[in-house]
Design a protein around this motif. Structure first.
Motif, mmCIF file in Angstrom:
data_model
loop_
_atom_site.group_PDB
_atom_site.id
_atom_site.type_symbol
_atom_site.label_atom_id
_atom_site.label_comp_id
_atom_site.label_asym_id
_atom_site.label_seq_id
_atom_site.Cartn_x
_atom_site.Cartn_y
_atom_site.Cartn_z
ATOM 1 N N THR A 13 19.519 16.448 -51.100
ATOM 2 C CA THR A 13 18.632 15.398 -50.764
ATOM 3 C C THR A 13 19.424 14.091 -50.214
ATOM 4 N N PRO A 14 19.024 13.383 -49.495
ATOM 5 C CA PRO A 14 18.157 13.871 -48.258
ATOM 6 C C PRO A 14 18.873 14.940 -47.433
ATOM 7 N N GLU A 15 17.707 15.947 -46.686
ATOM 8 C CA GLU A 15 18.360 16.953 -45.792
ATOM 9 C C GLU A 15 18.695 16.314 -44.340
ATOM 10 N N SER A 16 18.433 15.106 -44.106
ATOM 11 C CA SER A 16 18.761 14.537 -42.941
ATOM 12 C C SER A 16 19.193 12.993 -43.148
ATOM 13 N N ALA A 17 20.442 12.718 -42.863
ATOM 14 C CA ALA A 17 21.061 11.209 -43.200
ATOM 15 C C ALA A 17 21.876 10.998 -42.285
ATOM 16 N N LEU A 18 22.374 9.769 -42.085
ATOM 17 C CA LEU A 18 23.466 9.261 -41.163
ATOM 18 C C LEU A 18 24.875 9.687 -41.777
ATOM 19 N N ALA A 19 25.956 9.964 -41.165
ATOM 20 C CA ALA A 19 27.241 10.710 -41.646
ATOM 21 C C ALA A 19 27.727 9.710 -42.865
ATOM 22 N N ASP A 20 27.436 8.409 -42.956
ATOM 23 C CA ASP A 20 28.036 7.608 -43.876
ATOM 24 C C ASP A 20 27.360 7.556 -44.972
ATOM 25 N N GLU A 21 26.326 8.220 -45.080
ATOM 26 C CA GLU A 21 25.264 8.111 -46.339
ATOM 27 C C GLU A 21 25.856 9.174 -47.231
ATOM 28 N N PRO A 22 25.756 8.968 -48.713
ATOM 29 C CA PRO A 22 26.005 10.076 -49.581
ATOM 30 C C PRO A 22 24.541 10.840 -49.888
ATOM 31 N N VAL A 23 24.572 12.194 -50.257
ATOM 32 C CA VAL A 23 23.728 12.897 -50.411
ATOM 33 C C VAL A 23 23.778 13.389 -51.864
ATOM 34 N N LYS A 24 22.688 13.953 -52.421
ATOM 35 C CA LYS A 24 22.878 14.594 -53.614
ATOM 36 C C LYS A 24 22.441 16.144 -53.849
ATOM 37 N N ILE A 25 23.369 16.903 -54.357
ATOM 38 C CA ILE A 25 23.414 18.311 -54.543
ATOM 39 C C ILE A 25 23.144 18.803 -55.756
ATOM 40 N N LYS A 26 22.297 19.701 -56.034
ATOM 41 C CA LYS A 26 21.839 20.188 -57.281
ATOM 42 C C LYS A 26 21.582 21.722 -57.233
ATOM 43 N N ALA A 27 21.806 22.541 -58.334
ATOM 44 C CA ALA A 27 21.396 23.662 -58.488
ATOM 45 C C ALA A 27 20.691 24.014 -59.556
ATOM 46 N N TRP A 28 19.770 24.840 -59.846
ATOM 47 C CA TRP A 28 19.039 25.092 -61.174
ATOM 48 C C TRP A 28 18.715 26.552 -61.232
ATOM 49 N N GLY A 29 18.398 27.012 -62.239
ATOM 50 C CA GLY A 29 17.850 28.419 -62.223
ATOM 51 C C GLY A 29 18.945 29.431 -62.823
ATOM 52 N N LEU A 30 20.012 28.843 -63.289
ATOM 53 C CA LEU A 30 21.275 29.501 -63.451
ATOM 54 C C LEU A 30 21.328 29.964 -65.028
ATOM 55 N N PRO A 31 22.081 30.966 -65.233
ATOM 56 C CA PRO A 31 22.287 30.990 -66.765
ATOM 57 C C PRO A 31 23.226 30.168 -67.396
ATOM 58 N N SER A 32 22.838 29.786 -68.558
ATOM 59 C CA SER A 32 23.626 28.652 -68.918
ATOM 60 C C SER A 32 25.198 29.150 -69.402
ATOM 61 N N ARG A 33 25.887 28.001 -69.106
ATOM 62 C CA ARG A 33 27.486 28.014 -69.116
ATOM 63 C C ARG A 33 28.193 29.219 -67.867
ATOM 64 N N GLN A 34 27.254 29.344 -66.821
ATOM 65 C CA GLN A 34 27.702 30.214 -65.858
ATOM 66 C C GLN A 34 28.662 29.525 -64.608
ATOM 67 N N ILE A 35 29.713 30.240 -64.518
ATOM 68 C CA ILE A 35 30.779 29.582 -63.560
ATOM 69 C C ILE A 35 30.195 30.104 -62.021
ATOM 70 N N VAL A 36 30.254 29.243 -61.464
ATOM 71 C CA VAL A 36 29.689 29.192 -60.131
ATOM 72 C C VAL A 36 30.480 28.669 -59.055
ATOM 73 N N THR A 37 30.275 28.981 -57.879
ATOM 74 C CA THR A 37 31.188 28.431 -56.675
ATOM 75 C C THR A 37 30.032 27.847 -55.608
ATOM 76 N N ILE A 38 30.287 26.634 -55.208
ATOM 77 C CA ILE A 38 29.455 26.206 -54.173
ATOM 78 C C ILE A 38 30.257 25.730 -53.018
ATOM 79 N N ARG A 39 29.997 26.281 -51.662
ATOM 80 C CA ARG A 39 30.828 26.128 -50.626
ATOM 81 C C ARG A 39 29.927 25.494 -49.509
ATOM 82 N N ALA A 40 30.570 24.712 -48.718
ATOM 83 C CA ALA A 40 30.046 23.937 -47.740
ATOM 84 C C ALA A 40 31.000 24.503 -46.409
ATOM 85 N N TRP A 41 29.973 24.550 -45.372
ATOM 86 C CA TRP A 41 30.881 24.899 -44.010
ATOM 87 C C TRP A 41 30.015 24.402 -42.958
ATOM 88 N N LEU A 42 30.668 23.999 -41.846
ATOM 89 C CA LEU A 42 30.164 23.452 -40.592
ATOM 90 C C LEU A 42 30.774 23.933 -39.387
#
Length: 426
Positions: A13-42
């Protein structure tokens, strides 16, 4: 390999914003203390792929919140909410991420979550959850006008609204051509901004070997005279060679009310610059001092001279003649030129002549290419001016923090120092 449940969610959030604005990224529904990878690409405007990744451990509630959760590895460590954007790097080595068509489609950034340590640049397995966002370089309502006024070449970005607006000339460096993404963001922040090309574009000279300061004066006059621009002075911002020319403009042109110089020389370097009958003193590049690294990149700051030499001090631009204040932004790990020493020398010269409004903001660990916030860190890239990749310097976290800090300071400096009066048009 551990597989997460079907209830895993990834949201930005937000899903659409100016390129100089920060966004918030959150994941949930995971097992507790689970190691995960979050990857970004364009993919950029040419179809080149850029990607980043970081590893996280979910909390007791099965959540990963990049506002609070530290990356335990990957491309960075620690709590850095925009780290995945900072760390975007090219699949094809030495490419630099630039937005070329600022008025067209935005960058579409894709986020993927894997319930394991994903070490491959191009994963073969499917992610457990995905999200995407759009990064725009222009606010709705901003106009882009092509500039072909006499010999002037560039583009003028006008903010939405009646105006008039503060005017800013935006200059880039040795890449040449027309680079617009900072100009469009400045316009989105309320400045009428002229992205000015001065070589290697359309019918302009192919190189910056010979530059005419009258060309830049014509640009300042053009912007001052525009009906949407306050006419009592304009600002200028430049990086690298563009910073050098911004300082020359501030030193010689009465239309310049304020200048921001980012990591550039304070002498005329490597080119001949004229201003009417005046030929500005020039120091040639010292190419025999170029250093190379085993990675194949070159460290360029040794091309520039030592300003402790009295002969070279005589070639410094007369910053004391500037009508308005000057802000030097310096990356202390700049590997393209010795920016901190140059800024200090220019500031000292100004004070010797009684000019006290020359300011230096320096950033430890930052490199040469200080861009608007959320821009990826680019320590090395190809350059049209060099047959081998150029090393720009810097460290990822320190450099990108410097971008976050310097951008609002730039905006504030320009707002405070560009006059807001229509009177006394120059």
């Amino acid at each position: 390999m551990y597989s997460c449940s079907a209830m895993v969610h990834l949201k930005v959030t937000p899903e659409s914003a100016l390129a100089d604005e920060p966004v918030k990224i959150k994941a949930w529904g995971l097992p507790s203390r689970q190691i995960v990878t979050i990857r970004a690409w364009l993919k950029d405007d040419r179809g080149e792929m850029f990607y980043s990744r970081a590893f996280y451990e979910s909390n007791d509630e099965g959540e990963v919140d990049l506002q609070q959760s530290p990356a335990t590895g990957g491309d960075f460590h620690g709590v850095h909410p925009m780290g995945l954007f900072w760390a975007l790097k090219p699949v094809t080595p030495h490419f630099r991420l630039l937005k070329r068509d600022v008025m067209g489609s935005p960058f579409e950034v894709h986020l993927e979550l894997y319930c394991h340590l994903e070490l491959n640049a191009m994963p073969e397995c499917s992610p457990e959850a995905t999200a995407s966002l759009r990064r725009w370089y222009v606010d709705p309502g901003v106009q882009r006008l092509q500039v072909q006024e006499g010999r002037l070449r560039g583009s003028l970005f006008i903010p939405p609204g009646e105006g008039p607006f503060r005017g800013v000339i935006d200059l880039y460096g040795g890449f040449g051509g027309l680079i617009e993404f900072r100009s469009s963001l400045l316009a989105s922040r309320g400045f009428a901004t002229l992205a000015l090309a001065y070589f290697a574009y359309e019918d302009l000279p192919k190189s910056f070997d010979f530059l005419d300061l009258k060309y830049f004066e014509e640009a300042a006059q053009f912007l001052s005279n525009h009906p949407k621009v306050y006419g009592s002075g304009v600002g200028v911002i430049g990086v690298s060679k563009g910073a050098e020319m911004a300082l020359a403009m501030a030193s010689y042109l009465p239309q310049i009310a304020a200048a921001v110089c980012i990591n550039g020389p304070v002498t005329i370097t490597g080119s001949t610059v004229s201003y009417g009958d005046l030929i500005l003193p020039e120091i040639p590049y010292q190419r025999e001092r170029m250093m190379f690294t085993q990675s194949g990149g070159s460290i360029m700051f040794r091309l520039y001279v030592d300003l402790t030499d009295p002969e070279h001090q005589a070639c410094m631009l007369p910053v004391e003649k500037a009508k308005g204040p000057i802000l030097f932004l310096v990356g202390e790990n700049d590997q393209s030129c010795d920016s901190l020493s140059y800024a200090r020398a220019s500031s000292a010269r100004a004070k010797e002549y009684g000019k006290m409004d020359v300011y230096i903001e320096s950033y430890p660990g930052a490199g040469h290419l200080l861009e608007p916030p959320c821009s990826p860190f680019c320590p090395l890239s190809r350059s049209p001016s060099s047959p081998i990749p150029m090393i720009w310097g810097g460290e990822l976290v320190a450099h990108c923090r410097a971008q976050e800090i310097s951008w609002p300071n730039i905006l504030d400096f320009l707002r405070k120092n560009i006059p807001c009066s229509k009177k006394n048009k120059l």
